[in-house]
Motif scaffolding. Structure first.
Motif, PDB file in Angstrom:
ATOM      1  N   HIS A   5       0.863  -1.180   0.000  1.00 57.66           N
ATOM      2  CA  HIS A   5       0.000   0.000   0.000  1.00 57.66           C
ATOM      3  C   HIS A   5       0.899   1.230   0.000  1.00 57.66           C
ATOM      4  CE1 HIS A   5      -3.960  -1.792   0.911  1.00 57.66           C
ATOM      5  NE2 HIS A   5      -3.206  -2.767   1.403  1.00 57.66           N
ATOM      6  N   ILE A   6       0.646   2.142  -0.922  1.00 53.56           N
ATOM      7  CA  ILE A   6       1.411   3.385  -1.004  1.00 53.56           C
ATOM      8  C   ILE A   6       0.437   4.544  -0.883  1.00 53.56           C
ATOM      9  CG2 ILE A   6       2.929   4.817  -2.420  1.00 53.56           C
ATOM     10  CD1 ILE A   6       3.848   2.220  -3.796  1.00 53.56           C
ATOM     11  N   ASP A   7       0.627   5.367   0.137  1.00 55.75           N
ATOM     12  CA  ASP A   7      -0.174   6.571   0.317  1.00 55.75           C
ATOM     13  C   ASP A   7       0.644   7.761  -0.172  1.00 55.75           C
ATOM     14  OD1 ASP A   7      -2.313   5.232   1.647  1.00 55.75           O
ATOM     15  OD2 ASP A   7      -1.127   5.225   3.488  1.00 55.75           O
ATOM     16  N   LEU A   8       0.042   8.593  -1.023  1.00 52.91           N
ATOM     17  CA  LEU A   8       0.744   9.755  -1.518  1.00 52.91           C
ATOM     18  C   LEU A   8      -0.247  10.858  -1.824  1.00 52.91           C
ATOM     19  CD1 LEU A   8       1.947   9.060  -5.161  1.00 52.91           C
ATOM     20  CD2 LEU A   8       0.544   7.487  -3.920  1.00 52.91           C
ATOM     21  N   ILE A   9       0.264  12.075  -1.821  1.00 46.97           N
ATOM     22  CA  ILE A   9      -0.568  13.225  -2.151  1.00 46.97           C
ATOM     23  C   ILE A   9      -0.788  13.244  -3.650  1.00 46.97           C
ATOM     24  CG2 ILE A   9      -0.654  15.744  -2.160  1.00 46.97           C
ATOM     25  CD1 ILE A   9       0.861  15.689   0.479  1.00 46.97           C
TER      26      ILE A   9
END
Length: 62
Positions: A5-9
């Motif tokens: 899982h990659i969270d990014l703006i």
């Protein structure tokens, strides 16, 4: 089955996201031996007004 899982703006274009998931998948394959077809990557993009650092929303930064 590796699940990353990659969270990014938000704000990256489709080519940047393609490159990211390609490179992450390659790194997982290299370091775990998992076949690429078993590597799952989930991108969670957030708006700048849904993320803060040190109590300041990213949307409030100049």
């Amino acid at each position: 089955m590796p699940l990353i899982h990659i969270d990014l703006i938000e704000g990256r274009n489709e080519d940047q996201l393609r490159g990211l998931v390609k490179d992450v998948t390659a790194a997982v394959v290299k370091n775990t031996g998992a076949p690429a077809e078993h590597v799952h990557v989930v991108l969670n993009e957030m708006s700048k007004n849904h993320y803060s650092v040190a109590g300041t929303l990213k949307s409030d930064e100049k």
